[in-house]
Design a protein around this motif. Structure first.
Motif, mmCIF file in Angstrom:
data_model
loop_
_atom_site.group_PDB
_atom_site.id
_atom_site.type_symbol
_atom_site.label_atom_id
_atom_site.label_comp_id
_atom_site.label_asym_id
_atom_site.label_seq_id
_atom_site.Cartn_x
_atom_site.Cartn_y
_atom_site.Cartn_z
ATOM 1 N N THR A 22 6.875 5.042 0.524
ATOM 2 C CA THR A 22 5.468 4.660 0.375
ATOM 3 C C THR A 22 4.552 5.654 1.076
ATOM 4 O OG1 THR A 22 5.732 3.220 2.306
ATOM 5 C CG2 THR A 22 5.923 2.205 0.126
ATOM 6 N N ILE A 23 5.133 6.684 1.696
ATOM 7 C CA ILE A 23 4.366 7.746 2.363
ATOM 8 C C ILE A 23 4.826 9.076 1.787
ATOM 9 C CG2 ILE A 23 3.829 8.887 4.542
ATOM 10 C CD1 ILE A 23 4.533 6.254 5.946
ATOM 11 N N SER A 24 3.880 9.894 1.340
ATOM 12 C CA SER A 24 4.250 11.178 0.753
ATOM 13 C C SER A 24 3.322 12.271 1.263
ATOM 14 C CB SER A 24 4.177 11.105 -0.777
ATOM 15 O OG SER A 24 4.469 12.363 -1.353
ATOM 16 N N PHE A 25 3.885 13.461 1.490
ATOM 17 C CA PHE A 25 3.111 14.623 1.918
ATOM 18 C C PHE A 25 2.888 15.562 0.735
ATOM 19 C CE2 PHE A 25 4.474 13.137 5.988
ATOM 20 C CZ PHE A 25 3.515 13.584 6.890
ATOM 21 N N PHE A 26 1.717 16.175 0.725
ATOM 22 C CA PHE A 26 1.434 17.173 -0.313
ATOM 23 C C PHE A 26 2.389 18.359 -0.182
ATOM 24 C CE2 PHE A 26 -0.788 21.121 -1.504
ATOM 25 C CZ PHE A 26 -0.921 20.891 -2.856
ATOM 26 N N ALA A 68 0.831 -1.199 0.000
ATOM 27 C CA ALA A 68 0.000 0.000 0.000
ATOM 28 C C ALA A 68 0.864 1.247 0.000
ATOM 29 C CB ALA A 68 -0.940 -0.002 1.212
ATOM 30 N N CYS A 69 0.252 2.369 -0.360
ATOM 31 C CA CYS A 69 0.881 3.688 -0.316
ATOM 32 C C CYS A 69 -0.066 4.642 0.390
ATOM 33 C CB CYS A 69 1.168 4.210 -1.721
ATOM 34 S SG CYS A 69 2.436 3.280 -2.597
ATOM 35 N N VAL A 70 0.490 5.719 0.953
ATOM 36 C CA VAL A 70 -0.321 6.698 1.669
ATOM 37 C C VAL A 70 0.061 8.101 1.213
ATOM 38 C CG1 VAL A 70 -1.021 7.605 3.921
ATOM 39 C CG2 VAL A 70 -0.412 5.189 3.694
ATOM 40 N N GLY A 71 -0.951 8.883 0.860
ATOM 41 C CA GLY A 71 -0.768 10.307 0.580
ATOM 42 C C GLY A 71 -1.384 11.118 1.699
ATOM 43 N N ILE A 72 -0.695 12.166 2.138
ATOM 44 C CA ILE A 72 -1.126 12.943 3.307
ATOM 45 C C ILE A 72 -1.126 14.425 2.967
ATOM 46 C CG2 ILE A 72 -0.666 13.483 5.735
ATOM 47 C CD1 ILE A 72 0.999 10.899 5.871
ATOM 48 N N ALA A 94 -4.407 15.369 -1.071
ATOM 49 C CA ALA A 94 -3.964 14.057 -0.585
ATOM 50 C C ALA A 94 -3.771 13.087 -1.741
ATOM 51 C CB ALA A 94 -4.975 13.506 0.419
ATOM 52 N N ASP A 95 -4.616 13.214 -2.769
ATOM 53 C CA ASP A 95 -4.493 12.334 -3.933
ATOM 54 C C ASP A 95 -3.213 12.636 -4.717
ATOM 55 O OD1 ASP A 95 -5.765 10.261 -5.614
ATOM 56 O OD2 ASP A 95 -5.777 11.857 -7.122
ATOM 57 N N THR A 130 2.406 10.743 -5.830
ATOM 58 C CA THR A 130 3.853 10.877 -5.641
ATOM 59 C C THR A 130 4.420 9.636 -4.958
ATOM 60 O OG1 THR A 130 3.631 13.278 -5.445
ATOM 61 C CG2 THR A 130 5.651 12.297 -4.591
ATOM 62 N N ALA A 131 3.709 9.150 -3.942
ATOM 63 C CA ALA A 131 4.156 7.951 -3.230
ATOM 64 C C ALA A 131 4.142 6.730 -4.141
ATOM 65 C CB ALA A 131 3.276 7.713 -2.008
ATOM 66 N N LYS A 132 3.134 6.629 -4.999
ATOM 67 C CA LYS A 132 3.028 5.467 -5.883
ATOM 68 C C LYS A 132 4.124 5.482 -6.949
ATOM 69 C CE LYS A 132 -1.015 3.803 -6.956
ATOM 70 N NZ LYS A 132 -2.382 3.580 -7.421
ATOM 71 N N ARG A 133 4.537 6.693 -7.353
ATOM 72 C CA ARG A 133 5.610 6.784 -8.355
ATOM 73 C C ARG A 133 6.980 6.490 -7.755
ATOM 74 N NH1 ARG A 133 2.607 11.363 -10.231
ATOM 75 N NH2 ARG A 133 3.917 12.712 -8.948
ATOM 76 N N SER A 134 7.092 6.724 -6.453
ATOM 77 C CA SER A 134 8.387 6.546 -5.806
ATOM 78 C C SER A 134 8.683 5.065 -5.619
ATOM 79 C CB SER A 134 8.399 7.246 -4.442
ATOM 80 O OG SER A 134 9.570 6.943 -3.729
ATOM 81 N N LYS A 135 9.919 4.694 -5.806
ATOM 82 C CA LYS A 135 10.327 3.311 -5.574
ATOM 83 C C LYS A 135 10.921 3.120 -4.185
ATOM 84 C CE LYS A 135 11.258 2.410 -10.467
ATOM 85 N NZ LYS A 135 12.265 1.968 -11.469
ATOM 86 N N ILE A 136 10.975 4.247 -3.416
ATOM 87 C CA ILE A 136 11.572 4.192 -2.082
ATOM 88 C C ILE A 136 10.551 4.513 -0.996
ATOM 89 C CG2 ILE A 136 13.361 5.149 -0.579
ATOM 90 C CD1 ILE A 136 14.933 5.854 -3.117
#
Length: 566
Positions: A302-306, A266-270, A288-289, A294-300
């Motif tokens: 899995t959590i990304s902030f707007f 899973a990935c999380v956008g915040i 958040a989307d 951004t988190a889904k594109r990252s290979k490192i």
């Protein structure tokens, strides 16, 4: 003769129609409310048979007690004016005492040479209300997971933004996405995919504070709202990042369904927002989307902030958290002791203040690392270390007659105090070091009193049973009320530095300080004023009756206190 016969036939037809009508309860009443007619549908709706109803009044049968005066006035008006009143939805009473919602119409039939009769025609609304409730539920809830849907989440966000309590608090919105979920549907079937989504929903429910703070947005996306509780963006970011980490850990545990094990990712956008705010819920979801993508594109990550600045803050916090785990073993922690004095400025004890000197990050403020230690649980070993070092100092002072009276005050985190084994750990450290518990004092914050006061009191009494004294720190700034204060087994109150600094301004702090001192003395408690920085403050506190003092005027925190003990 023919007219009479036609009239009888007509009446018979209407009686037959009324009697056989199953969908409409029809009742007839005299002016005093006595039942003269009661059809089969009335029996079904209200539970009374025709024989039970005839001769009784509608007030005894179907009118709730709280409606009787109003209904009597309406009935009197209808008989007086020989006409009905507008139809309305009413909640009437069943024979078994339950409520019967009906749509009720009324009319008065008045014929020559016959008494007037009021007829009531009631349509049972229970089936309709159930249907309306189901339509409402489907409008706001996802039928598969039974979680709130996007619409209800948007309303929840709007309500939070309008009604936020506190001064400019910060909320967080998280969107959780199950990676490559379409492959589950394609390889195992949609019914299997549905079961996976239900399982994920149940796991996520453990992380929502209320039922409508978690929603399924659609497909494999869920939203979690952290209401306005943090007072800064940095605090909100830290709390959201910690929650996201826990969510990913749970969702990525192997899932067993129908003897098949499936590994989810899973990935999380915040995104974060200040409250109250005019920002629309749609905009928060959009932010958040974006973070989620951004988190889904990252290979490192899995959590990304707007907000990219928040990502920097989270990375810094993660760095501190990782370094803090090794602070004890790397001997980076120190205790700085600040003296507490009496009116003659004689040292009567010290408060132990934790310091962290990192070889690369330099000096780190307790305001920065203590919240992290509490959130990660590392406060437990750190708290034990502080207590052990404090007890070792007490043992050292006890070897000198001139210093054996000195006390040391140790701050206890609510995370430590709420643990069931806290008192046992204290007892073990006292035994291991040989320190006198009568020279040890624990400083507790008022935030402890916000929940489970009975447990707090029990813990305090157990500590006092060991000989340890208890101080309530920063009194007047938190949750303590006079009702709680009289229940707590305390030895000391500490006046917050904010009140002391206000003494020079002749503000409200002066009145509050004087009240706390008077309260403490009336309860036979020691009172210590913190943050004493000027001679005027020191003198004013003495005039108010305060006996003990702490602050830069009287001594700043030092790791080497030999100068204070001469």
């Amino acid at each position: 003769m023919t007219d009479n016969r036609d009239k009888q036939i007509s009446e018979a037809r209407f009686h037959k129609l009324f009697d056989d009508t199953q969908a409409m309860s029809i009742q007839g009443y005299r002016v005093d409310g006595t039942v003269v007619y009661w059809n089969a549908a009335s029996e079904k709706i209200y539970g009374y048979s025709t024989n039970e109803a005839l001769g009784k009044t509608l007030y005894d049968l179907i009118i709730p007690h709280e409606m009787r005066d109003e209904v009597k006035q309406a009935v009197a008006w209808m008989f007086q004016h020989k006409e009905g009143i507008p139809p309305a939805r009413l909640n009437l009473r069943h024979k078994d005492g339950s409520t019967v919602p009906v749509y009720s119409s009324h009319t008065v039939v008045s014929l020559p040479y016959d008494e007037p009769i009021m007829f009531c025609m009631d349509a049972d609304m229970r089936a309709l209300e159930m249907a309306e409730a189901e339509v409402q539920r489907l409008s706001y809830y996802d039928p598969l997971t039974e979680l709130p849907n996007r619409r209800l989440m948007l309303e929840r966000i709007a309500s939070m933004m309008r009604n936020a309590n506190g001064e400019r608090a910060v909320a967080a919105l998280l969107i959780v996405d199950i990676d490559n979920f379409h492959s589950i549907n394609e390889s195992l079937g949609y019914s299997y995919g549905d079961r996976v989504l239900v399982s994920c929903a149940r796991s996520l429910q453990c992380f929502s504070s209320t039922a409508d703070d978690l929603a399924r947005l659609g497909k494999d996306e869920f939203a979690i709202l952290l209401p306005c509780s943090a007072m800064s963006f940095a605090d909100a970011a830290a709390e959201a990042e910690q929650l996201a980490t826990q969510i990913l850990r749970v969702l990525e545990e192997p899932l067993l369904l129908e003897q098949r094990t499936h590994q989810l990712n899973a990935c999380v956008g915040i995104t974060l927002s200040q409250c109250p705010s005019d920002l629309a819920g749609d905009e928060l979801l959009r932010q958040a989307d974006i973070a989620l993508k951004t988190a889904k594109r990252s290979k490192i990550n899995t959590i990304s902030f707007f907000d990219q600045e928040m990502e920097v803050a989270v990375k810094e916090r993660l760095q501190l958290s990782q370094a803090l785990n090794h602070a004890i073993e790397n001997q980076e922690l120190r205790l700085a002791l600040q003296p507490q004095v009496n009116q003659k400025k004689q040292v009567i004890g010290f408060e132990a203040l934790l310091r962290w000197q990192h070889p690369k990050l330099n000096t780190i403020s307790p305001n920065d690392f203590i919240p992290i230690a509490e959130a990660t649980g590392s406060i437990i070993p750190i708290g034990d270390w502080v207590l052990e070092k404090s007890c070792e100092m007490l043992v050292q002072w006890a070897t000198n007659k001139a210093h054996e009276h000195l006390k040391i005050s140790v701050n206890v985190s609510p995370v430590q105090f709420r643990r069931g084994d806290f008192v046992q750990r204290v007892e073990e450290i006292l035994k291991r070091t040989g320190a006198s518990p009568h020279n040890l004092r624990f400083e507790l914050t008022e935030s402890l009193l916000a929940e489970n006061i009975d447990f707090v009191i029990a813990q305090m009494e157990r500590l006092r049973g060991l000989g340890v004294s208890i101080s309530l720190d920063d009194f007047g700034t938190g949750y303590a009320s006079l009702a709680y204060l009289t229940q707590l087994p305390l030895d000391e109150l500490k006046i917050d530095r904010a009140f002391v600094s206000d003494l020079d301004k002749k503000g409200k702090g002066e009145l509050l300080t004087e009240t706390i001192i008077s309260l403490g003395r009336s309860m036979n408690l020691d009172v210590v004023a913190e943050g004493v920085e000027t001679h005027q403050q020191f003198q004013r506190l003495q005039d108010m009756g305060c006996n003990y003092f702490q602050g830069f005027l009287l001594g700043e925190p030092r790791t080497d206190v030999s100068g204070y003990l001469e």
